[in-house]
Scaffold this active site. Structure first.
Site, PDB file in Angstrom:
ATOM      1  N   SER A  58      27.203  43.630   2.543  1.00 35.82           N
ATOM      2  CA  SER A  58      27.673  43.659   1.319  1.00 35.82           C
ATOM      3  C   SER A  58      26.767  42.727   0.401  1.00 35.82           C
ATOM      4  O   SER A  58      26.464  41.623   0.564  1.00 35.82           O
ATOM      5  CB  SER A  58      29.200  43.253   1.320  1.00 35.82           C
ATOM      6  OG  SER A  58      29.487  43.428  -0.228  1.00 35.82           O
ATOM      7  N   MET A  59      26.643  43.314  -0.757  1.00 41.04           N
ATOM      8  CA  MET A  59      25.968  42.751  -2.041  1.00 41.04           C
ATOM      9  C   MET A  59      26.979  42.386  -3.023  1.00 41.04           C
ATOM     10  O   MET A  59      26.710  41.488  -3.984  1.00 41.04           O
ATOM     11  CB  MET A  59      25.182  43.564  -2.761  1.00 41.04           C
ATOM     12  CG  MET A  59      23.824  44.240  -1.959  1.00 41.04           C
ATOM     13  SD  MET A  59      22.725  45.174  -2.690  1.00 41.04           S
ATOM     14  CE  MET A  59      22.063  43.970  -3.784  1.00 41.04           C
ATOM     15  N   SER A  60      28.350  42.327  -2.760  1.00 36.50           N
ATOM     16  CA  SER A  60      29.331  41.785  -3.530  1.00 36.50           C
ATOM     17  C   SER A  60      29.321  40.247  -3.698  1.00 36.50           C
ATOM     18  O   SER A  60      29.349  39.968  -4.846  1.00 36.50           O
ATOM     19  CB  SER A  60      30.804  42.336  -3.044  1.00 36.50           C
ATOM     20  OG  SER A  60      30.922  43.684  -3.307  1.00 36.50           O
ATOM     21  N   LYS A 107      41.395  50.049   3.181  1.00 42.70           N
ATOM     22  CA  LYS A 107      42.065  50.554   1.666  1.00 42.70           C
ATOM     23  C   LYS A 107      43.037  51.089   1.830  1.00 42.70           C
ATOM     24  O   LYS A 107      44.072  50.975   0.891  1.00 42.70           O
ATOM     25  CB  LYS A 107      40.825  51.341   1.291  1.00 42.70           C
ATOM     26  CG  LYS A 107      39.521  50.663   0.983  1.00 42.70           C
ATOM     27  CD  LYS A 107      38.659  51.680   0.202  1.00 42.70           C
ATOM     28  CE  LYS A 107      37.444  50.944  -0.218  1.00 42.70           C
ATOM     29  NZ  LYS A 107      36.573  51.708  -1.011  1.00 42.70           N
ATOM     30  N   ASN A 143      41.499  48.906  -3.457  1.00 41.06           N
ATOM     31  CA  ASN A 143      39.921  48.250  -2.917  1.00 41.06           C
ATOM     32  C   ASN A 143      39.959  46.793  -3.978  1.00 41.06           C
ATOM     33  O   ASN A 143      38.945  46.016  -3.743  1.00 41.06           O
ATOM     34  CB  ASN A 143      38.948  49.022  -3.662  1.00 41.06           C
ATOM     35  CG  ASN A 143      38.471  48.843  -4.936  1.00 41.06           C
ATOM     36  OD1 ASN A 143      39.499  48.531  -5.768  1.00 41.06           O
ATOM     37  ND2 ASN A 143      37.243  48.859  -5.632  1.00 41.06           N
ATOM     38  N   ASP A 200      37.090  51.819  -7.747  1.00 40.56           N
ATOM     39  CA  ASP A 200      35.890  52.579  -7.154  1.00 40.56           C
ATOM     40  C   ASP A 200      35.681  53.958  -8.066  1.00 40.56           C
ATOM     41  O   ASP A 200      34.610  54.092  -8.211  1.00 40.56           O
ATOM     42  CB  ASP A 200      36.232  52.962  -5.781  1.00 40.56           C
ATOM     43  CG  ASP A 200      35.763  52.141  -4.693  1.00 40.56           C
ATOM     44  OD1 ASP A 200      35.110  51.491  -4.852  1.00 40.56           O
ATOM     45  OD2 ASP A 200      36.654  52.440  -3.534  1.00 40.56           O
ATOM     46  N   GLY A 230      38.920  56.266   1.351  1.00 39.10           N
ATOM     47  CA  GLY A 230      39.209  55.605   0.291  1.00 39.10           C
ATOM     48  C   GLY A 230      38.474  55.683  -0.978  1.00 39.10           C
ATOM     49  O   GLY A 230      38.918  56.076  -2.273  1.00 39.10           O
TER      50      GLY A 230
END
Length: 298
Positions: free
Chosen positions: A22-24, A73, A94, A109, A136
């Site tokens: 993940s880039m979050s 989710k 989310n 999302d 989701g």
């Protein structure tokens, strides 16, 4: 990062499995640092089995909240105290916000999907969309697009564990919005092709195209895209150029996107829910979009 963390730092999580790609964390931690906010964002590999104790940890540790991704989710909903109205329609979460022990579920999302198209100067309101997937992300995209004014949505899914969810999505959209939604079996390739060719936008919200299916695409024939002004949108962003995108580009489609813009804008919406501040989107976009493709690991 070390200069920002002290005894008052609030933790925000990302709970999913797998999630190390993940880039979050990059997105949110850079945004916190840019605005001088005393938060830290960490990724945790959480399955359906470990989800209940992870949600309890949000309360116990007084975390500010968490992002939630596959496969959690929908499973998280019974573990929360409240859902916002749009999320109740969507039936998937989310983003969780913790207000001193009260956990509220949101979904950003669909907001991220629509906003990412707006960022590109593209408006799908009043048009027809064909959408693959009813998990989701697919559910959030379908419901938000319908709420925002998309005229018609053809939803394709396999007759798998998400088929009943796809039927629910169609029923809710037709009952609660002005959009016309229909459900189609992904196994009917002639129908699939016809619906794509009659749509302004085709969006793939399945996991096809990402690890371990990074060499696959649901649409293999460029002839299925018969209009260069169509939009082709793949919610996958690792790899940056998916097999679906390659097929669309070979067909000469002008507007071909991966899910990076959607990821950025859904993150910005969650960021505001947690902090009350606007994410510095242009700054974060430069960080994320300027990364080399090989840094977005599948």
């Amino acid at each position: 990062m070390t200069e920002r963390i002290d005894g008052h730092t609030l933790l925000i999580g990302l709970m999913a499995y797998p999630i190390r790609h993940s880039m979050s964390p990059t997105m949110h931690n850079n945004a916190f640092a840019k605005l001088g906010l005393n938060y830290a964002y960490l990724a945790f590999e959480i399955t359906n089995e470990t989800l209940p104790s992870a949600v309890q940890a949000i309360r116990t540790l007084d975390m500010r909240g968490s992002n939630i991704s596959m496969p959690n989710k929908q499973k998280i909903i019974p573990l929360l105290d409240k859902l916002d109205p749009a999320t109740e329609m969507i039936g998937a979460v989310n983003t969780v916000v913790n207000d001193h022990g009260t956990l509220t579920g949101y979904t950003t999302d669909g907001i991220g999907f629509m906003k990412s198209l707006d960022d590109e100067g593209l408006d799908i309101r009043g048009h027809k969309m064909t959408l693959a997937g009813a998990g989701g992300a697919g559910t959030a995209i379908a419901v938000q697009a319908a709420l925002d004014g998309v005229k018609e949505i053809s939803i394709f899914n396999r007759r798998d564990e998400f088929w009943d969810n796809a039927k629910r999505n169609v029923d809710i959209i037709n009952e609660k919005t002005d959009c016309k939604a229909t459900l189609h079996d992904l196994a009917d390739q002639d129908d699939y092709k016809a619906e794509i060719q009659s749509s302004y936008i085709y969006a793939d919200a399945t996991g096809v195209g990402m690890n371990p299916l990074q060499d696959q695409t649901l649409v293999t024939d460029p002839a299925w895209f018969n209009n260069p002004d169509q939009i082709v949108f793949d919610t996958v962003y690792a790899p940056r150029t998916t097999e679906l995108m390659k097929v669309a580009e070979k067909a000469g489609v002008k507007h071909v996107f991966n899910g990076l813009g959607m990821m950025l804008e859904q993150g910005a919406a969650a960021f505001k829910l947690w902090t009350g501040k606007e994410m510095p989107v242009d700054y974060i976009r430069q960080i994320l979009f300027d990364d080399d493709d090989d840094k977005a690991k599948a």
